[in-house]
Design a protein around this motif. Structure first.
Motif, PDB file in Angstrom:
ATOM      1  N   ILE A   8       0.819  -1.218   0.000  1.00 33.01           N
ATOM      2  CA  ILE A   8       0.000   0.000   0.000  1.00 33.01           C
ATOM      3  C   ILE A   8       0.856   1.273   0.000  1.00 33.01           C
ATOM      4  O   ILE A   8       0.313   2.379   0.042  1.00 33.01           O
ATOM      5  N   GLY A   9       2.179   1.113  -0.025  1.00 27.70           N
ATOM      6  CA  GLY A   9       3.059   2.284  -0.042  1.00 27.70           C
ATOM      7  C   GLY A   9       2.957   3.115   1.221  1.00 27.70           C
ATOM      8  O   GLY A   9       3.018   4.349   1.173  1.00 27.70           O
ATOM      9  N   PHE A  10       2.841   2.446   2.375  1.00 24.76           N
ATOM     10  CA  PHE A  10       2.573   3.132   3.639  1.00 24.76           C
ATOM     11  C   PHE A  10       3.656   4.144   4.002  1.00 24.76           C
ATOM     12  O   PHE A  10       3.376   5.323   4.246  1.00 24.76           O
ATOM     13  N   PHE A  11       4.894   3.701   4.041  1.00 19.81           N
ATOM     14  CA  PHE A  11       5.975   4.592   4.480  1.00 19.81           C
ATOM     15  C   PHE A  11       6.275   5.672   3.443  1.00 19.81           C
ATOM     16  O   PHE A  11       6.608   6.804   3.798  1.00 19.81           O
ATOM     17  N   THR A  12       6.150   5.332   2.187  1.00 20.25           N
ATOM     18  CA  THR A  12       6.349   6.340   1.147  1.00 20.25           C
ATOM     19  C   THR A  12       5.331   7.465   1.271  1.00 20.25           C
ATOM     20  O   THR A  12       5.666   8.648   1.139  1.00 20.25           O
ATOM     21  N   ALA A  13       4.080   7.111   1.531  1.00 24.65           N
ATOM     22  CA  ALA A  13       3.036   8.127   1.701  1.00 24.65           C
ATOM     23  C   ALA A  13       3.320   9.017   2.912  1.00 24.65           C
ATOM     24  O   ALA A  13       3.133  10.247   2.848  1.00 24.65           O
ATOM     25  N   LEU A  14       3.780   8.417   4.017  1.00 21.36           N
ATOM     26  CA  LEU A  14       4.129   9.212   5.192  1.00 21.36           C
ATOM     27  C   LEU A  14       5.269  10.184   4.889  1.00 21.36           C
ATOM     28  O   LEU A  14       5.257  11.340   5.329  1.00 21.36           O
ATOM     29  N   GLU A  15       6.246   9.719   4.130  1.00 19.97           N
ATOM     30  CA  GLU A  15       7.377  10.588   3.790  1.00 19.97           C
ATOM     31  C   GLU A  15       6.929  11.770   2.936  1.00 19.97           C
ATOM     32  O   GLU A  15       7.370  12.909   3.147  1.00 19.97           O
ATOM     33  N   ARG A  16       6.061  11.513   1.976  1.00 19.51           N
ATOM     34  CA  ARG A  16       5.553  12.606   1.144  1.00 19.51           C
ATOM     35  C   ARG A  16       4.813  13.634   1.984  1.00 19.51           C
ATOM     36  O   ARG A  16       4.968  14.846   1.796  1.00 19.51           O
ATOM     37  N   LEU A  17       4.005  13.147   2.932  1.00 17.26           N
ATOM     38  CA  LEU A  17       3.237  14.049   3.791  1.00 17.26           C
ATOM     39  C   LEU A  17       4.169  14.907   4.653  1.00 17.26           C
ATOM     40  O   LEU A  17       3.992  16.130   4.745  1.00 17.26           O
ATOM     41  N   ILE A  18       5.163  14.280   5.280  1.00 15.48           N
ATOM     42  CA  ILE A  18       6.081  15.022   6.149  1.00 15.48           C
ATOM     43  C   ILE A  18       6.886  16.036   5.349  1.00 15.48           C
ATOM     44  O   ILE A  18       7.100  17.175   5.785  1.00 15.48           O
ATOM     45  N   THR A  19       7.332  15.648   4.169  1.00 16.55           N
ATOM     46  CA  THR A  19       8.094  16.580   3.324  1.00 16.55           C
ATOM     47  C   THR A  19       7.215  17.741   2.882  1.00 16.55           C
ATOM     48  O   THR A  19       7.665  18.896   2.859  1.00 16.55           O
ATOM     49  N   ALA A  20       5.961  17.457   2.556  1.00 15.31           N
ATOM     50  CA  ALA A  20       5.045  18.523   2.142  1.00 15.31           C
ATOM     51  C   ALA A  20       4.817  19.528   3.260  1.00 15.31           C
ATOM     52  O   ALA A  20       4.697  20.731   3.028  1.00 15.31           O
ATOM     53  N   VAL A  21       4.774  19.032   4.510  1.00 13.07           N
ATOM     54  CA  VAL A  21       4.489  19.906   5.652  1.00 13.07           C
ATOM     55  C   VAL A  21       5.737  20.638   6.134  1.00 13.07           C
ATOM     56  O   VAL A  21       5.696  21.828   6.465  1.00 13.07           O
ATOM     57  N   THR A  22       6.882  19.925   6.176  1.00 11.29           N
ATOM     58  CA  THR A  22       8.091  20.489   6.799  1.00 11.29           C
ATOM     59  C   THR A  22       9.180  20.891   5.820  1.00 11.29           C
ATOM     60  O   THR A  22      10.059  21.679   6.165  1.00 11.29           O
ATOM     61  N   GLY A  23       9.159  20.311   4.620  1.00 12.07           N
ATOM     62  CA  GLY A  23      10.234  20.568   3.665  1.00 12.07           C
ATOM     63  C   GLY A  23      11.452  19.696   3.884  1.00 12.07           C
ATOM     64  O   GLY A  23      12.420  19.758   3.103  1.00 12.07           O
ATOM     65  N   ALA A  24      11.450  18.866   4.927  1.00 11.49           N
ATOM     66  CA  ALA A  24      12.591  17.992   5.212  1.00 11.49           C
ATOM     67  C   ALA A  24      12.686  16.886   4.157  1.00 11.49           C
ATOM     68  O   ALA A  24      11.666  16.377   3.688  1.00 11.49           O
ATOM     69  N   ILE A  25      13.914  16.514   3.794  1.00 10.50           N
ATOM     70  CA  ILE A  25      14.143  15.456   2.817  1.00 10.50           C
ATOM     71  C   ILE A  25      14.513  14.172   3.550  1.00 10.50           C
ATOM     72  O   ILE A  25      15.464  14.164   4.334  1.00 10.50           O
ATOM     73  N   PRO A  26      13.774  13.091   3.327  1.00 14.05           N
ATOM     74  CA  PRO A  26      14.063  11.842   4.040  1.00 14.05           C
ATOM     75  C   PRO A  26      15.440  11.287   3.698  1.00 14.05           C
ATOM     76  O   PRO A  26      15.890  11.360   2.566  1.00 14.05           O
ATOM     77  N   ARG A  27      16.137  10.763   4.748  1.00 16.87           N
ATOM     78  CA  ARG A  27      17.422  10.064   4.644  1.00 16.87           C
ATOM     79  C   ARG A  27      18.609  10.970   4.311  1.00 16.87           C
ATOM     80  O   ARG A  27      19.661  10.484   3.983  1.00 16.87           O
ATOM     81  N   ARG A  28      18.425  12.272   4.362  1.00 12.44           N
ATOM     82  CA  ARG A  28      19.529  13.168   4.004  1.00 12.44           C
ATOM     83  C   ARG A  28      20.749  12.937   4.901  1.00 12.44           C
ATOM     84  O   ARG A  28      21.892  12.917   4.428  1.00 12.44           O
ATOM     85  N   ASP A  29      20.522  12.754   6.204  1.00 12.21           N
ATOM     86  CA  ASP A  29      21.646  12.563   7.125  1.00 12.21           C
ATOM     87  C   ASP A  29      22.274  11.181   6.975  1.00 12.21           C
ATOM     88  O   ASP A  29      23.445  10.993   7.254  1.00 12.21           O
ATOM     89  N   ASP A  30      21.494  10.209   6.514  1.00 12.42           N
ATOM     90  CA  ASP A  30      21.976   8.827   6.449  1.00 12.42           C
ATOM     91  C   ASP A  30      22.756   8.544   5.169  1.00 12.42           C
ATOM     92  O   ASP A  30      23.855   7.978   5.222  1.00 12.42           O
ATOM     93  N   ILE A  31      22.221   8.923   4.010  1.00  3.73           N
ATOM     94  CA  ILE A  31      22.861   8.547   2.742  1.00  3.73           C
ATOM     95  C   ILE A  31      23.430   9.741   1.984  1.00  3.73           C
ATOM     96  O   ILE A  31      23.983   9.572   0.897  1.00  3.73           O
ATOM     97  N   GLY A  32      23.305  10.943   2.536  1.00  3.26           N
ATOM     98  CA  GLY A  32      23.848  12.128   1.871  1.00  3.26           C
ATOM     99  C   GLY A  32      22.784  12.854   1.068  1.00  3.26           C
ATOM    100  O   GLY A  32      21.804  12.264   0.615  1.00  3.26           O
ATOM    101  N   THR A  33      23.009  14.155   0.853  1.00  5.52           N
ATOM    102  CA  THR A  33      22.006  15.010   0.202  1.00  5.52           C
ATOM    103  C   THR A  33      21.725  14.590  -1.230  1.00  5.52           C
ATOM    104  O   THR A  33      20.567  14.504  -1.650  1.00  5.52           O
ATOM    105  N   GLU A  34      22.770  14.306  -1.995  1.00  8.37           N
ATOM    106  CA  GLU A  34      22.585  13.996  -3.419  1.00  8.37           C
ATOM    107  C   GLU A  34      21.730  12.754  -3.612  1.00  8.37           C
ATOM    108  O   GLU A  34      20.748  12.756  -4.372  1.00  8.37           O
TER     109      GLU A  34
END
Length: 283
Positions: free
Chosen positions: A216-242
């Motif tokens: 159902i794409g559960f976690f992907t949907a949550l990430e889109r929602l959080i990014t839409a609200v906060t502007g934060a990019i998922p996994r930036r600190d873990d795998i790098g910005t690029e």
């Protein structure tokens, strides 16, 4: 796509992450384990011999608690992998650091002792443990809720131990058997998560919830929602910005497997409806 992302990964140094495990964090984990065991023992004492406690109620609570713990493990794992930074005060060193260390040194967990493996999970379970003990046992419904919470946090506590076993080269014979019949987290199932960029199969108690949530794409949907609200990019600190920006662009345009299958079925039905009816041959 996977090879491109792998080439862009900019993960942190495993040695530096391991050194973030300080004496203060260890002391906090020891205290958390002691508090957790005390609260769980108090709950068992309240349930034992209670007028509304029955075997089927307890068994149901244990099984449903196991499934709930798998889902909770996925939520916590996803949050630790995806958001925040190891440089955050308190949370960074105590909670986020172990997730990031695990991606750059997956075998590190096999070198952790009981306290380092299970202390964090005991700490995050304390509020639910307090609630489970404090609830009234005045009816079967309240007893079930109390037992369910106690069972769920017991399995949550055990999650990192199950996770550790999934990374052992030679787990104990009984654990290996339970892994093969998928009653605890199997190594091959968990390996799906350990494929860069580490964005799927977060549930690590037993892993039963991974496929339904992925469908159902559960976690992907949550990430889109959080990014839409906060502007934060998922996994930036873990795998790098690029790599994080590249992955976000791809997942933002992707559809969940359930939606894809539904569209294919609708298209097939539409094609079937538009086919001209076969002419009726005169007899």
């Amino acid at each position: 796509m996977k090879n491109e992302l792998k080439n862009q990964l900019r993960q942190q140094d495993a040695t530096a992450l391991a050194q973030g495990y300080s004496p203060a964090i260890r002391a906090m984990e020891i205290a958390s384990i002691l508090a957790f065991v005390t609260l769980e023992a108090a709950l068992v004492w309240r349930l034992w011999g209670g007028p509304h406690t029955g075997p089927w109620l307890v068994v149901s609570a244990l099984l449903l608690g196991y499934l709930a713990a798998d889902f909770v493990s996925g939520i916590v794992h996803w949050m630790g992998d995806t958001w925040g930074s190891t440089e955050m005060p308190v949370l960074g060193k105590a909670f986020i650091r172990p997730f990031r260390e695990h991606h750059v040194d997956a075998k590190a967990i096999t070198r952790h002792d009981f306290v380092e493996t299970n202390g964090n999970n005991c700490l995050v379970s304390l509020p639910a443990a307090l609630l489970a003990v404090a609830l009234p046992h005045s009816s079967p419904g309240w007893v079930f809720v109390s037992a369910f919470l106690g069972a769920m946090i017991f399995w949550v506590m055990a999650t990192n131990q199950f996770h550790k076993w999934s990374h052992l080269e030679e787990p104990p014979a009984l654990i290996g058997f339970l892994q093969r019949i998928h009653l605890v987290l199997p190594p091959d199932h968990h390996q799906v998560h350990h494929t860069a960029p580490y964005n799927k199969y977060y549930c690590i108690t037993v892993g039963w919830m991974n496929k339904p949530l992925a469908m159902i794409g559960f976690f992907t949907a949550l990430e889109r929602l959080i990014t839409a609200v906060t502007g934060a990019i998922p996994r930036r600190d873990d795998i790098g910005t690029e790599a994080a920006l590249e992955l976000f662009a791809v997942t933002a345009s992707a559809e969940s497997p359930v939606v894809q299958v539904a569209k294919e079925l609708l298209e097939a039905a539409s094609v079937e409806e538009t086919k001209p009816a076969a002419p009726v041959q005169p007899s």
